[in-house]
Design a protein around this motif. Structure first.
Motif, short mmCIF file in Angstrom:
data_model
loop_
_atom_site.label_atom_id
_atom_site.label_comp_id
_atom_site.label_asym_id
_atom_site.label_seq_id
_atom_site.Cartn_x
_atom_site.Cartn_y
_atom_site.Cartn_z
N ASN A 121 1.19 10.19 -16.70
CA ASN A 121 0.36 10.26 -15.50
C ASN A 121 -0.62 9.09 -15.44
OD1 ASN A 121 0.21 12.36 -13.31
ND2 ASN A 121 0.73 13.64 -15.06
N PHE A 162 1.44 5.70 -15.01
CA PHE A 162 2.24 5.53 -13.80
C PHE A 162 1.65 4.53 -12.79
CE2 PHE A 162 3.86 7.65 -9.73
CZ PHE A 162 5.02 6.93 -9.74
N PRO A 163 0.38 4.70 -12.37
CA PRO A 163 -0.15 3.72 -11.41
C PRO A 163 -0.26 2.32 -11.99
CG PRO A 163 -1.87 5.24 -12.13
CD PRO A 163 -0.58 5.78 -12.64
N THR A 176 3.40 1.04 -11.78
CA THR A 176 3.90 1.00 -10.39
C THR A 176 3.25 -0.10 -9.58
OG1 THR A 176 4.12 3.38 -10.53
CG2 THR A 176 4.33 2.41 -8.36
#
Lengths: 263, 288
Positions: free
Chosen positions: A104, A107-108, A111
């Protein structure tokens, strides 16, 4: 992202009027709101329910456009959501349930293309350790308590090193004891990293404790009532903070309390 | 005096653990075995098999009801000689073709439906129209369009899978929470990336439910369709195997065919899908 000198505001909100439509009416959430957030500010938007503070934060997040006025972050016009303005929501379900705590947070980072996988992992692990969840890095969110989920969300927001961290009543759904501890942890993190944060709350003690600068909004539609300095960091348990709280309370409830309906 | 009654305060010392009769005690072996789901079900199956065997022996008419043991013999023989396996493989091959084509079309339609209003209207109208229509009812039409063969079977299979999967996926996408959507947008995800990385995993419980329903429809439709004709000339799947056996009045083989259909269905539904469920939504705590 170029560094901006201390004198230039990180977030610049100019005459922002926000309106949104429900199924049967058009609602003006805020009316011509102005404020500046400087680097390393702990800027609190404070007001009763229905003053449009959450809507204002969503507008800074890029989820809605102002009908009037402008919002700039580091000189750039805000047109859409983006990872330079990481949000921490009130809801516990803001973590993606199909990813572990580590995934979690990573991820950003991956990405958005800001970090390579290995660097993202290291960065994420570092922040997870900072919010005291190192043991839970490989756990899935549904196994965590509400307070732990919010700590992951904060770690996720800060790992991105955003221009500004947007927090929408992140502790409102927690029990009072956990909330107090989370506030202390957030301040300890700020002492260390000195990030810029806009923090929305309807609790006067929380505003006084968290903020260094507090924007008071009147309800329905939200207009700026005052923009004041909070007590210095570390003096939140003193009589000065109690007096400030009383002053804010008097200002917010100077007008007769209207029973405003909102949704 | 105040209006509350003053009472003495009470302080007590909790008893130590040894004074309780039982704090923790393992259950008896029987209780533990009885708690095993599969064991209870296995016991039930054995009872049913015994009843079947007794009744068939008493009836003594293999053309109506063959005994359980004769059915098992036919099944073992069919598997050993490879007939049932090749027939099952043929059925499953056609099934997978139809199933994957159906899922692919469902994915395209759903993608259009969540991105355009017209696509949404199209999907809603089509699912409302075609979902209640049993796929097997389209078989006569399929035979005219595609002739005897795999084409017709794949056509009815697509029909049986497509609407169930599309309906569930679409409903799943629409029920993805606002918070998850906002989180995805916050990361700067848009278009196909947003669908792949946020919507599909977030809607996975619904999607999986759709796949399960689609699979169940497809398996039943396929067997029914195969009873009408084989996939290619002379060669057919399990449905055709049953039809042939019935024509030869080899009723134990008919039963063996039915049994293998049940076994394959059970395997896919209780092993394959159960495993996928445990590995995904079970682990994520999204199972309701």
């Amino acid at each position: 992202m170029g560094r901006v000198g201390n004198t230039l505001p990180v977030v610049e909100v100019r005459g922002v009027t926000l309106q949104y439509k429900t199924s049967d009416r058009l609602i003006t959430a805020t009316y011509r709101v102005d404020f500046n957030v400087l680097r390393s500010d702990r800027f609190v938007l404070l007001g009763p329910s229905g003053c449009g503070k959450s809507t204002l934060l969503k507008a800074i997040g890029g989820y809605m456009r102002p009908t009037e006025g402008s919002i700039h972050v580091n000189g750039r016009d805000v047109t859409r959501p983006g990872p330079d303005r990481m949000m921490v929501f009130q809801e516990f379900d803001q973590l993606l349930p199909w990813k572990t705590v580590l995934q979690n947070v990573m991820f950003p980072l991956v990405t958005s293309g800001k970090f390579e996988w290995a660097a993202a992992r290291e960065k994420a692990l570092g922040l997870i350790a900072k919010v005291n969840l190192a043991k839970f890095a490989d756990s899935y969110p549904h196994t965590l308590s509400g307070g732990m989920k919010q700590r992951v969300a904060i770690a996720r927001g800060m790992a991105m090193e955003p221009d500004v961290l947007l927090m929408d009543e992140p502790f409102a759904a927690l029990d009072a004891l956990t909330r107090g501890r989370m506030q202390d942890e957030l301040l300890a993190l700020w002492d260390e990293i000195k990030f810029t944060v806009i923090f929305v709350t309807h609790s006067i003690p929380e505003a006084v404790k968290i903020g260094n600068r507090i924007l008071l909004l009147t309800p329905h539609p939200g207009q700026v009532k005052a923009e004041i300095n909070s007590v210095p960091r570390g003096k939140s348990e003193t009589t000065a903070s109690v007096e400030l709280g009383q002053k804010i309370h008097a200002m917010l409830f100077a007008d007769a309390i209207e029973d405003t309906r909102h949704d | 005096m105040t209006d509350v009654t003053l009472r003495p305060e009470i302080y007590r010392e909790p008893m130590s653990q040894e004074k309780f009769g039982i704090v923790e005690k393992p259950l008896t072996l029987f209780e533990r075995l009885y708690n095993q789901n599969w064991l209870r079900k296995l016991f039930m199956l054995i009872v049913i098999a015994v009843c079947w065997e007794t009744y068939a022996r008493w009836l003594d008419n293999e053309l109506l009801v063959p005994t359980f043991s004769a059915t098992v013999r036919a099944l073992v023989h069919g598997i050993a000689s490879g007939v049932i396996l090749t027939r099952a493989a043929l059925s499953i091959k056609v099934l997978l073709m139809g199933f994957s084509a159906g899922v692919f079309i469902a994915a395209v339609l759903t993608f259009l439906a969540i991105n355009t209003r017209l696509g949404n209207d199209f999907l809603e109208t089509m699912t409302a129209m075609f979902n209640p229509l049993p796929a097997i009812a389209l078989l006569p039409l399929a035979l005219i369009w595609f002739g005897l063969g795999t084409g017709s079977l794949v056509f009815v299979l697509i029909h049986s899978v497509l609407w169930a999967v599309a309906l569930n996926t679409h409903a799943g996408f629409r029920s993805v929470s606002t918070t998850h959507r906002m989180v995805g947008q916050n990361y700067g995800l848009r278009g196909i990336h947003f669908v792949m990385k946020i919507l599909i995993p977030a809607a996975f419980p619904s999607i999986l439910a759709g796949l399960k329903i689609g699979w169940a429809f497809a398996w039943r439709t396929l067997i029914a369709a195969e009873l009408v004709f084989g996939t290619t000339s002379g060669q057919g799947g399990l449905g055709w195997y049953i039809f042939e056996a019935k024509n030869l009045l080899d009723i134990p083989e008919v039963f063996a065919g039915l049994l293998s259909i049940i076994l394959i269905g059970l395997f896919i539904e209780n092993v394959v899908f159960r495993l996928i469920e445990a590995r995904t939504i079970g682990r994520w705590g999204m199972q309701n």
